[in-house]
Design a protein around this motif. Structure first.
Motif, PDB file in Angstrom:
ATOM      1  N   ASP A 479     -19.420  -8.189 -10.560  1.00 50.09           N
ATOM      2  CA  ASP A 479     -18.835  -7.390  -8.631  1.00 50.09           C
ATOM      3  C   ASP A 479     -18.388  -8.003  -7.953  1.00 50.09           C
ATOM      4  OD1 ASP A 479     -21.018  -5.016  -9.068  1.00 50.09           O
ATOM      5  OD2 ASP A 479     -23.037  -6.373  -8.002  1.00 50.09           O
ATOM      6  N   ILE A 480     -18.068  -7.859  -7.402  1.00 51.14           N
ATOM      7  CA  ILE A 480     -16.807  -8.089  -6.012  1.00 51.14           C
ATOM      8  C   ILE A 480     -17.315  -7.885  -4.938  1.00 51.14           C
ATOM      9  CG2 ILE A 480     -14.595  -7.502  -5.400  1.00 51.14           C
ATOM     10  CD1 ILE A 480     -13.458  -5.801  -7.461  1.00 51.14           C
ATOM     11  N   LEU A 481     -17.717  -9.490  -4.193  1.00 54.08           N
ATOM     12  CA  LEU A 481     -17.908 -10.068  -3.454  1.00 54.08           C
ATOM     13  C   LEU A 481     -16.888  -9.947  -2.297  1.00 54.08           C
ATOM     14  CD1 LEU A 481     -21.433 -11.982  -4.059  1.00 54.08           C
ATOM     15  CD2 LEU A 481     -21.204  -9.801  -3.210  1.00 54.08           C
ATOM     16  N   LYS A 482     -16.620  -9.220  -2.059  1.00 56.23           N
ATOM     17  CA  LYS A 482     -14.917  -9.303  -0.925  1.00 56.23           C
ATOM     18  C   LYS A 482     -14.772  -7.529  -0.200  1.00 56.23           C
ATOM     19  CE  LYS A 482     -13.463 -13.123  -1.969  1.00 56.23           C
ATOM     20  NZ  LYS A 482     -13.408 -14.464  -1.386  1.00 56.23           N
ATOM     21  N   ALA A 483     -14.330  -8.261   0.886  1.00 52.75           N
ATOM     22  CA  ALA A 483     -14.246  -7.144   1.943  1.00 52.75           C
ATOM     23  C   ALA A 483     -12.687  -7.226   2.777  1.00 52.75           C
ATOM     24  CB  ALA A 483     -15.414  -6.119   3.271  1.00 52.75           C
ATOM     25  N   GLN A 484     -11.973  -5.615   3.035  1.00 50.44           N
ATOM     26  CA  GLN A 484     -11.467  -5.902   3.706  1.00 50.44           C
ATOM     27  C   GLN A 484     -11.040  -4.857   4.566  1.00 50.44           C
ATOM     28  OE1 GLN A 484     -10.668  -6.637  -0.017  1.00 50.44           O
ATOM     29  NE2 GLN A 484     -11.753  -4.905  -0.572  1.00 50.44           N
ATOM     30  N   PHE A 485      -9.728  -5.023   5.901  1.00 50.51           N
ATOM     31  CA  PHE A 485      -9.807  -3.888   6.653  1.00 50.51           C
ATOM     32  C   PHE A 485      -7.974  -3.362   6.350  1.00 50.51           C
ATOM     33  CE2 PHE A 485     -12.277  -6.601   9.218  1.00 50.51           C
ATOM     34  CZ  PHE A 485     -13.069  -5.255   9.914  1.00 50.51           C
ATOM     35  N   TYR A 486      -8.056  -1.627   6.244  1.00 48.49           N
ATOM     36  CA  TYR A 486      -6.622  -1.083   5.570  1.00 48.49           C
ATOM     37  C   TYR A 486      -6.206  -0.771   6.884  1.00 48.49           C
ATOM     38  CZ  TYR A 486      -2.914   1.373   4.515  1.00 48.49           C
ATOM     39  OH  TYR A 486      -1.795   2.122   4.446  1.00 48.49           O
ATOM     40  N   ASP A 487      -5.556  -1.128   6.977  1.00 47.74           N
ATOM     41  CA  ASP A 487      -4.788  -0.544   8.919  1.00 47.74           C
ATOM     42  C   ASP A 487      -3.024   0.584   8.034  1.00 47.74           C
ATOM     43  OD1 ASP A 487      -3.166  -0.023  11.328  1.00 47.74           O
ATOM     44  OD2 ASP A 487      -2.692  -1.664  11.470  1.00 47.74           O
ATOM     45  N   PRO A 488      -3.398   1.582   8.841  1.00 49.45           N
ATOM     46  CA  PRO A 488      -2.422   2.877   8.101  1.00 49.45           C
ATOM     47  C   PRO A 488      -0.976   2.620   9.054  1.00 49.45           C
ATOM     48  CG  PRO A 488      -4.712   3.858   8.651  1.00 49.45           C
ATOM     49  CD  PRO A 488      -4.566   2.224   9.021  1.00 49.45           C
ATOM     50  N   LYS A 489      -0.855   2.329   9.978  1.00 48.96           N
ATOM     51  CA  LYS A 489       0.529   1.724  10.692  1.00 48.96           C
ATOM     52  C   LYS A 489       1.195   0.667  10.304  1.00 48.96           C
ATOM     53  CE  LYS A 489      -0.759   3.714  15.526  1.00 48.96           C
ATOM     54  NZ  LYS A 489      -0.884   3.905  16.532  1.00 48.96           N
ATOM     55  N   GLY A 490       0.235  -0.525   9.710  1.00 53.73           N
ATOM     56  CA  GLY A 490       1.367  -1.671   9.248  1.00 53.73           C
ATOM     57  C   GLY A 490       1.174  -1.100   7.424  1.00 53.73           C
ATOM     58  N   ASN A 491       0.325  -0.828   6.844  1.00 52.46           N
ATOM     59  CA  ASN A 491       0.188   0.106   6.041  1.00 52.46           C
ATOM     60  C   ASN A 491       0.192  -1.719   5.058  1.00 52.46           C
ATOM     61  OD1 ASN A 491       0.333   1.178   3.218  1.00 52.46           O
ATOM     62  ND2 ASN A 491       2.442   0.179   2.652  1.00 52.46           N
ATOM     63  N   ALA A 492      -1.704  -2.203   5.196  1.00 53.38           N
ATOM     64  CA  ALA A 492      -1.621  -3.541   4.848  1.00 53.38           C
ATOM     65  C   ALA A 492      -2.852  -3.897   4.791  1.00 53.38           C
ATOM     66  CB  ALA A 492      -0.673  -4.803   5.989  1.00 53.38           C
ATOM     67  N   PHE A 493      -3.460  -4.512   3.392  1.00 50.78           N
ATOM     68  CA  PHE A 493      -5.042  -5.101   4.089  1.00 50.78           C
ATOM     69  C   PHE A 493      -5.093  -6.540   4.922  1.00 50.78           C
ATOM     70  CE2 PHE A 493      -5.058  -2.258   0.486  1.00 50.78           C
ATOM     71  CZ  PHE A 493      -6.544  -1.448   0.465  1.00 50.78           C
ATOM     72  N   THR A 494      -6.141  -6.575   5.656  1.00 43.87           N
ATOM     73  CA  THR A 494      -6.567  -8.256   5.950  1.00 43.87           C
ATOM     74  C   THR A 494      -8.029  -8.144   5.659  1.00 43.87           C
ATOM     75  OG1 THR A 494      -7.084  -6.918   8.481  1.00 43.87           O
ATOM     76  CG2 THR A 494      -4.817  -8.087   7.899  1.00 43.87           C
ATOM     77  N   ALA A 495      -8.751  -9.485   5.335  1.00 41.81           N
ATOM     78  CA  ALA A 495     -10.131  -9.212   5.305  1.00 41.81           C
ATOM     79  C   ALA A 495     -10.234  -9.726   6.101  1.00 41.81           C
ATOM     80  CB  ALA A 495      -9.593 -11.646   4.465  1.00 41.81           C
ATOM     81  N   ALA A 496     -11.740  -8.929   5.511  1.00 42.64           N
ATOM     82  CA  ALA A 496     -13.095  -9.332   6.294  1.00 42.64           C
ATOM     83  C   ALA A 496     -13.987 -10.032   5.640  1.00 42.64           C
ATOM     84  CB  ALA A 496     -13.741  -7.917   6.132  1.00 42.64           C
ATOM     85  N   ALA A 497     -15.280 -10.556   6.555  1.00 40.74           N
ATOM     86  CA  ALA A 497     -16.705 -11.130   5.426  1.00 40.74           C
ATOM     87  C   ALA A 497     -17.001 -10.706   4.167  1.00 40.74           C
ATOM     88  CB  ALA A 497     -17.164 -11.205   7.033  1.00 40.74           C
ATOM     89  N   ASP A 498     -17.006 -11.431   3.848  1.00 38.31           N
ATOM     90  CA  ASP A 498     -17.364 -11.338   2.818  1.00 38.31           C
ATOM     91  C   ASP A 498     -19.162 -10.980   2.383  1.00 38.31           C
ATOM     92  OD1 ASP A 498     -14.896 -11.885   1.657  1.00 38.31           O
ATOM     93  OD2 ASP A 498     -16.617 -14.918   0.941  1.00 38.31           O
ATOM     94  N   PRO A 499     -19.483  -8.993   2.174  1.00 40.82           N
ATOM     95  CA  PRO A 499     -20.911  -9.339   1.601  1.00 40.82           C
ATOM     96  C   PRO A 499     -21.430  -9.908   0.647  1.00 40.82           C
ATOM     97  CG  PRO A 499     -19.657  -8.228   0.586  1.00 40.82           C
ATOM     98  CD  PRO A 499     -18.327  -9.326   1.111  1.00 40.82           C
ATOM     99  N   THR A 500     -22.947  -9.844   0.789  1.00 37.62           N
ATOM    100  CA  THR A 500     -23.660 -10.642  -0.174  1.00 37.62           C
ATOM    101  C   THR A 500     -24.553 -10.299  -0.458  1.00 37.62           C
ATOM    102  OG1 THR A 500     -25.659 -10.545   1.569  1.00 37.62           O
ATOM    103  CG2 THR A 500     -23.991 -12.525   2.452  1.00 37.62           C
ATOM    104  N   VAL A 501     -24.386  -8.826  -0.843  1.00 39.26           N
ATOM    105  CA  VAL A 501     -25.098  -8.317  -1.813  1.00 39.26           C
ATOM    106  C   VAL A 501     -23.405  -7.360  -2.461  1.00 39.26           C
ATOM    107  CG1 VAL A 501     -26.687  -6.290  -2.078  1.00 39.26           C
ATOM    108  CG2 VAL A 501     -26.898  -7.693  -0.528  1.00 39.26           C
ATOM    109  N   GLY A 502     -23.777  -7.889  -3.908  1.00 38.70           N
ATOM    110  CA  GLY A 502     -23.350  -6.740  -4.664  1.00 38.70           C
ATOM    111  C   GLY A 502     -23.334  -4.950  -4.606  1.00 38.70           C
ATOM    112  N   ARG A 503     -22.154  -4.605  -4.616  1.00 42.90           N
ATOM    113  CA  ARG A 503     -22.643  -3.225  -4.525  1.00 42.90           C
ATOM    114  C   ARG A 503     -21.802  -2.525  -6.072  1.00 42.90           C
ATOM    115  NH1 ARG A 503     -26.991  -2.132  -1.821  1.00 42.90           N
ATOM    116  NH2 ARG A 503     -26.585  -3.270  -0.043  1.00 42.90           N
TER     117      ARG A 503
END
Length: 651
Positions: A479-503
């Motif tokens: 399980d990947i306890l990571k999250a991120q934002f994708y910006d379509p204009k900049g075509n790039a990911f930036t980090a978001a806070a990590d979830p605590t529950v695996g999905r």
């Protein structure tokens, strides 16, 4: 400058001499404890939340936890969580089917009587705000080596043009050698088709009429009454239906070829229901012609619904017999014929064609129906699309239309190999359908190969992605306890806070009307890294609060009074004291998501006119961009801070 913990933090981290000593000795338990405490401290800081957002688990009262296989946001603001039997054979056998209605604003829960097993059904939002739910489970799979009695599909013929025949569950079919098989479901065979042939002599005189009768056919799954090799068949044979007499015995019979003890897949149901958000109950409508398990339902520009693929009533992938539901008549009709693997990701595009991204969730051969393309429903033509990296790893990938929908850009994220393949990809690909010759192009890669990734459109025109696993159903503790934002204009990911529950498998995420994101479910195959302990279904609900809400605090744009329906020009005016700061308006279609498949969500850019104490929004008239239904209306300021949503119905 080096970070120095405060006195308060030091007391939290080093509250006992024993811990200090253990830490000095580099004891793993102490290091883990210290690391967890520091992490908890860090993510609780206001500055961290303003940059990365935050997670919080929902307090679910005892008795209301559920195996959330499906999640849909209703125009009442409540979320319908559908489990059916919830991938639990015992619940299926006992007829225990569950749905829970969650009100995220009040955090209240309500059990909803669930008439059939909607486990692995399909669903879509209807124009009047009801949720169409179709298909589900008629029978659980039996794996290789566990099948004790030969079974398979029995084709039942009816040569009588005068009447249909209904055979109840438990009907006995007898082979020419005397071996008996029992049907597992009720089945109705229509009456045969009678046609009159008219022909003429050379003289021009009409010959006497001839009648041609074409037998009708239906299908049912049968199982041998007794174990043993005598019930195995590899050649076609005709079967007598025990109990039929006279003309019925002559006219109605069974045909089967392969009745084996090989793996028997899940089997679907034909049942269809509308869930009424106001009455908060399921209402039956006409059943589908084909049974479907793992189908995709997609709303078309005229408000009708196309049902595609799924496993049928004998466990085979529906070979291409698709159906269209008319909400006015509550009935189904024949749709354009085309084969897809189960849960195909199909998106309504400008002009009315459907984009198939290749994303799917499971059943079907690796070499059939997995190439992306544009499907013209009127001509029933399919134009394949190229350029996709790792095209053999589209199963369990995520797909979505990037915001705003007017840009006609679609993104595919992650995925894995067919079935229980160990392959997974970090690839993202984007296609611009407005181009003359559209083709996929690689986007920024995910942190690692990811299956079952949840991807949610946000009102600030970014995409929030979270969870997933690197291996099949989270095997190997992947399980990947990571999250991120994708910006379509900049075509790039930036980090978001990590979830605590695996999905992973059987997980969902969707946007709430207050701008947060709720996550549900997960069905790991194993509970530990060495795959020695079976997993259990994840019933916790976790909600993500994006940075835009932490930055704004209570200072969000507010929409006041306004209509729930548009005027004849597609406009609606809302009172607000924040007109001066509002810069954008978006209509966001509520999600209906399962198995990483959410073909409902879309974000529509609106025209915006501002007055001193009001704003007027204008919705595009093109129903291929804005299918009829209920939408969340968000307005945002120049910092991307959204209002809470107002519900607006587009007719």
């Amino acid at each position: 400058m080096a970070y120095r913990p405060s006195k308060k933090l030091k007391k939290t981290l080093f509250g006992s001499g024993a811990v200090v000593v253990l830490a000095a000795l580099n004891a793993p338990a102490a290091v883990s404890f210290v690391g967890e405490k520091y992490h908890a401290y860090k993510i609780a800081q206001p500055g961290y939340k303003r940059q990365f957002g935050s997670w919080a688990q929902v307090d679910v009262p005892p008795g209301y936890s559920v195996n959330a296989i499906h999640a849909a946001l209703l125009h009442t603001g409540k979320v319908l969580l559908i489990a059916g039997s919830g991938n639990d054979q015992k619940k299926f056998d006992s007829g225990t089917f569950e749905s829970i209605l969650w009100d995220p604003a009040k955090n209240t829960f309500k059990k909803i009587p669930t008439p059939e097993d909607f486990f692995c059904s399909g669903h879509t939002q209807l124009a009047d705000g009801r949720l169409l739910v179709a298909g589900g489970t008629a029978r659980y799979e039996i794996l290789d080596g566990e099948v004790k009695r030969a079974g398979g599909g029995m084709r039942i013929k009816n040569e009588s043009p005068d009447k249909a025949v209904t055979l109840k569950k438990g009907t006995v079919f007898r082979s020419p050698s005397g071996v008996e098989y029992v049907s597992k479901f009720d089945v109705t065979v229509p009456k045969a088709k009678r046609e009159f042939e008219i022909s003429y002599f050379k003289s021009g005189q009409m010959k006497p009429w001839k009648t041609k009768v074409t037998a009708a056919e239906a299908r049912v799954f049968v199982e041998a009454r007794k174990e043993g090799a005598q019930a195995l068949t590899t050649q076609a044979a005709q079967y007598e239906i025990v109990g039929l007499k006279g003309d019925d015995a002559d006219n109605v019979y069974g045909l089967a070829q392969r009745l084996t003890t090989e793996k028997q897949d899940f089997q679907g149901i034909k049942g269809a229901y509308e869930f009424d958000p106001k009455a908060e109950k399921y209402i039956p409508v006409a059943p589908m012609k084909d049974a479907r398990w793992y189908p995709t339902l997609v709303t078309l520009d005229d408000g009708k619904v196309l049902a595609v693929s799924g496993l049928n009533d004998v466990g085979d992938v529906v070979p291409g017999d698709n159906e269209i539901y008319d909400p006015k008549t509550k009935k189904w009709s024949k749709g354009p014929f085309r084969y897809f693997p189960t849960y195909p990701a199909l998106f309504l595009t400008q002009g009315g064609k459907l984009l198939y991204t290749g994303s799917n969730a499971g059943y079907g051969p690796a070499e059939k129906g997995r190439e992306p393309g544009i499907w013209d429903l009127k001509k029933n033509s399919f134009t394949k699309l190229g350029g996709l990296t790792d095209p053999d790893q589209l199963e369990t990938s995520a797909s979505l239309m990037l915001p705003p929908v007017q840009d006609q850009k679609v993104m595919v994220l992650g995925g894995g190999g067919v079935g229980e393949s160990p392959k997974s990809t970090a690839r993202t690909s984007i296609i611009d359908l407005s181009e003359r010759t559209p083709a996929f192009q690689d986007g920024p890669a995910l942190p690692k190969g990811t299956r079952y990734l949840s991807s949610v459109l946000l009102p600030d025109d970014t995409v929030f992605t979270t969870g997933g696993s690197e291996q099949y159903r989270g095997s190997g503790g992947s399980d990947i306890l990571k999250a991120q934002f994708y910006d379509p204009k900049g075509n790039a990911f930036t980090a978001a806070a990590d979830p605590t529950v695996g999905r992973n498998y059987h997980s969902e995420a969707l946007l709430l009307p207050d701008g947060r994101v709720a996550t549900f479910g997960s069905d790991p195959l194993y509970a530990n890294r060495d795959n020695t302990k079976l997993g259990t279904f994840e019933q916790r609900i976790e909600v993500f609060t994006p940075p835009y809400l932490h930055k704004a605090g209570d200072d969000r744009p507010v929409l006041g009074e306004g209509p729930q329906e548009l005027d004849q020009n597609g406009r609606a005016t809302f009172a607000t004291k924040d007109a001066a700061r509002i810069t954008k308006a978006r209509l966001m279609r509520p999600s209906a998501v399962t198995h990483t498949t959410d073909v409902e969500q879309r974000s529509v850019e609106l025209g915006l006119t501002k007055a001193r104490d009001s704003v007027t929004v204008e919705v595009p008239q093109d129903r291929t961009l804005v299918p009829p239904g209920w939408y969340m209306l968000f307005v945002t300021d120049e910092d991307g801070t959204p209002s809470e949503a107002k519900w607006v119905q587009v007719g």
